[in-house]
Design an enzyme around this catalytic site. Structure first.
Site, mmCIF file in Angstrom:
data_model
loop_
_atom_site.group_PDB
_atom_site.id
_atom_site.type_symbol
_atom_site.label_atom_id
_atom_site.label_comp_id
_atom_site.label_asym_id
_atom_site.label_seq_id
_atom_site.Cartn_x
_atom_site.Cartn_y
_atom_site.Cartn_z
ATOM 1 N N ASP A 1 -6.588 4.596 -4.985
ATOM 2 C CA ASP A 1 -7.341 4.483 -3.733
ATOM 3 C C ASP A 1 -8.005 5.849 -3.537
ATOM 4 O O ASP A 1 -8.178 6.596 -4.508
ATOM 5 C CB ASP A 1 -6.406 4.114 -2.568
ATOM 6 C CG ASP A 1 -7.157 3.649 -1.325
ATOM 7 O OD1 ASP A 1 -7.579 2.490 -1.293
ATOM 8 O OD2 ASP A 1 -7.324 4.458 -0.386
ATOM 9 N N LYS B 1 0.854 -1.183 0.000
ATOM 10 C CA LYS B 1 0.000 0.000 0.000
ATOM 11 C C LYS B 1 0.890 1.234 0.000
ATOM 12 O O LYS B 1 2.068 1.160 0.364
ATOM 13 C CB LYS B 1 -0.908 0.020 1.232
ATOM 14 C CG LYS B 1 -2.181 0.824 1.031
ATOM 15 C CD LYS B 1 -3.182 0.117 0.157
ATOM 16 C CE LYS B 1 -4.473 0.914 0.024
ATOM 17 N NZ LYS B 1 -5.515 0.201 -0.731
#
Length: 443
Positions: A165, A125
């Site tokens: 995201d 991430k």
């Protein structure tokens, strides 16, 4: 003290003040205790000790120039958490709240989510504390190019493939891809969520929202139920929320709410999705404008969207948005099921209430895995130099979400808690990673 409790104790001491990461660690380690009791080889090989420690954590400065000619400096992150089953895979989040704790929590969750897809992708991430809201296209391009100028050296199509995201959509992906290509002179599938004009996959924008509804529909079907005639409360107003709403309407349900950082709307007649999509995707507006379009709708700058009576709740905004009081309202008003479209949107106290009251609860590790699943399908198409039709991608997504449903229900039943799909998701996601780590030695 059990092995998992000791691992958790040490991990929490090593990461002080990181609330989100600590929350994710605690949930997973508590769920995995019976697995380690049944499989002592995992403890012997220190699988949990290795699992909670990122393989690599990167933090870097991102200087960029605003429209006034002033230099701004933000902080960028990338956590490459676990590559046991494939290249690191996970989105980039651009939001002022981004910090080390949030990135590590998201990366840790991504390990299990990616494992559940059955595809060869590891957990990672990244992101930055940059706020795209209110910025011009030129300012966003300046930031994205600077961000990629550092990140490019740490990623690759067989190493780490970021995606989008919160705050990172097709525009931002395009600017970063262009900078990567400019620096490396390579046209490779280094990012997913690309526009179809240059290697993106049809169905990727819809994937997380559609996948959420496919999983919930499968769970409902196994209880001889469906979305038909159901009132659904949705939070958020990005890709996940809007495309989940679209699929709910297609299946005969009625979505009555959306939210953004300013407040939430309640439209008892059902959200006008065409207007909402134009407002958010085209005009990049705020939900305060919705009431001028639908005067009978309610707009609330405070209070809880979870106070709306509903059959199904789909939290699709951000972490810890649905707390104990919100869960209590949902239960009081007769909610039957909750599916997490965001990453860890329900607090531990809220989840506990759902399980105690036999509410069907689908955790984000499973329920919002559709996005990363189609990202992995985009990687496959890039490697093969192919472009699949929307129907092909959508069919594969439905199959993946049904397989996830099978995995989490089977694992929950195997460990004697058939109603606890959160436990099932943690166990099913973990076992595949643990086996890969054992087979590869000390990785």
């Amino acid at each position: 003290m059990s092995y998992t409790n000791e691992v958790l104790r040490v991990a929490l001491e090593r990461n002080p003040g990181e609330a989100e990461f600590s929350q994710a660690l605690t949930e997973v380690m508590e769920a995995l205790e019976p697995v380690f009791e049944r499989h002592p080889e995992y403890a012997k090989n220190k699988i949990a000790d290795r699992l909670v420690e990122p393989e690599r954590f990167l933090m870097f400065r991102v200087p960029w120039t605003d429209d006034k000619g002033d230099i701004q400096v933000n902080r960028g992150f990338r956590v490459q958490f676990n590559s046991a089953i494939g290249p690191y895979k996970g989105g980039l989040r651009f939001h002022p709240s981004v910090n080390a704790s949030i990135i590590k929590f998201l990366g840790f969750e991504q390990i299990f989510k990616n494992s559940l897809t059955g595809l060869p992708i590891g957990g990672g991430k990244g992101g930055a504390d940059f706020d795209p809201k209110g910025k011009s296209d030129r300012e966003i391009m300046s930031f994205c190019q600077s961000f990629m100028t550092e990140l490019y050296r740490h990623i690759g199509p067989d190493t780490d493939v970021p995606a989008g995201d919160i705050g990172v959509g097709g525009r931002e992906i395009g600017y970063m891809y262009g900078q990567y290509k400019r620096i490396t002179n390579q046209c490779v599938g280094i990012l997913t969520g690309k526009d179809v004009a240059y290697g993106g996959s049809l169905g990727r924008p819809q994937a997380t929202g559609y996948g959420l509804v496919y999983l919930m529909d499968e769970l409902l079907r196994r209880r001889d139920d469906s979305f038909a005639g159901k009132t659904v409360v949705v939070s958020g107003s990005g890709n996940v929320a809007l495309y989940a709403s679209q699929k709910v309407f297609e299946l005969g349900g009625k979505v009555v709410s959306l939210s953004d950082s300013d407040g939430w709307i309640y439209d008892k007649e059902g959200i006008d999705l065409d207007f909402a999509m134009d407002l958010k995707f085209v005009r990049r507006g705020r939900l305060t404008e919705y009431k001028s379009h639908r005067p009978d709708a309610e707009y609330h700058a405070d209070g809880l969207v979870w106070s709306i009576p509903c059959d199904i709740a789909l939290p699709c905004a951000t972490q810890n948005e649905l707390l104990k009081d919100g869960a209590g309202l949902l239960i009081k008003n007769g909610c039957l099921a909750v599916g997490e479209g965001a990453n860890m949107p329900c607090s531990p106290e809220a989840v506990e209430l759902f399980l105690e009251n036999k509410i069907m609860y689908a955790p984000g590790k499973a329920a919002n895995a559709g996005g990363v699943a189609v990202s992995a399908l985009e990687m496959t198409q890039n490697s093969m130099r192919q472009c699949w039709s929307f129907s092909e991608v959508d069919a594969k997504l439905q199959t993946i979400m049904c397989n996830i449903c099978d995995q989490i229900t089977a694992a929950a039943a195997e460990y004697g808690q058939a109603h606890n799909l959160a436990l099932g998701a943690n166990i099913a996601g973990f076992v595949r990673v643990a086996q890969a780590m054992l087979l590869q030695g000390a990785v």
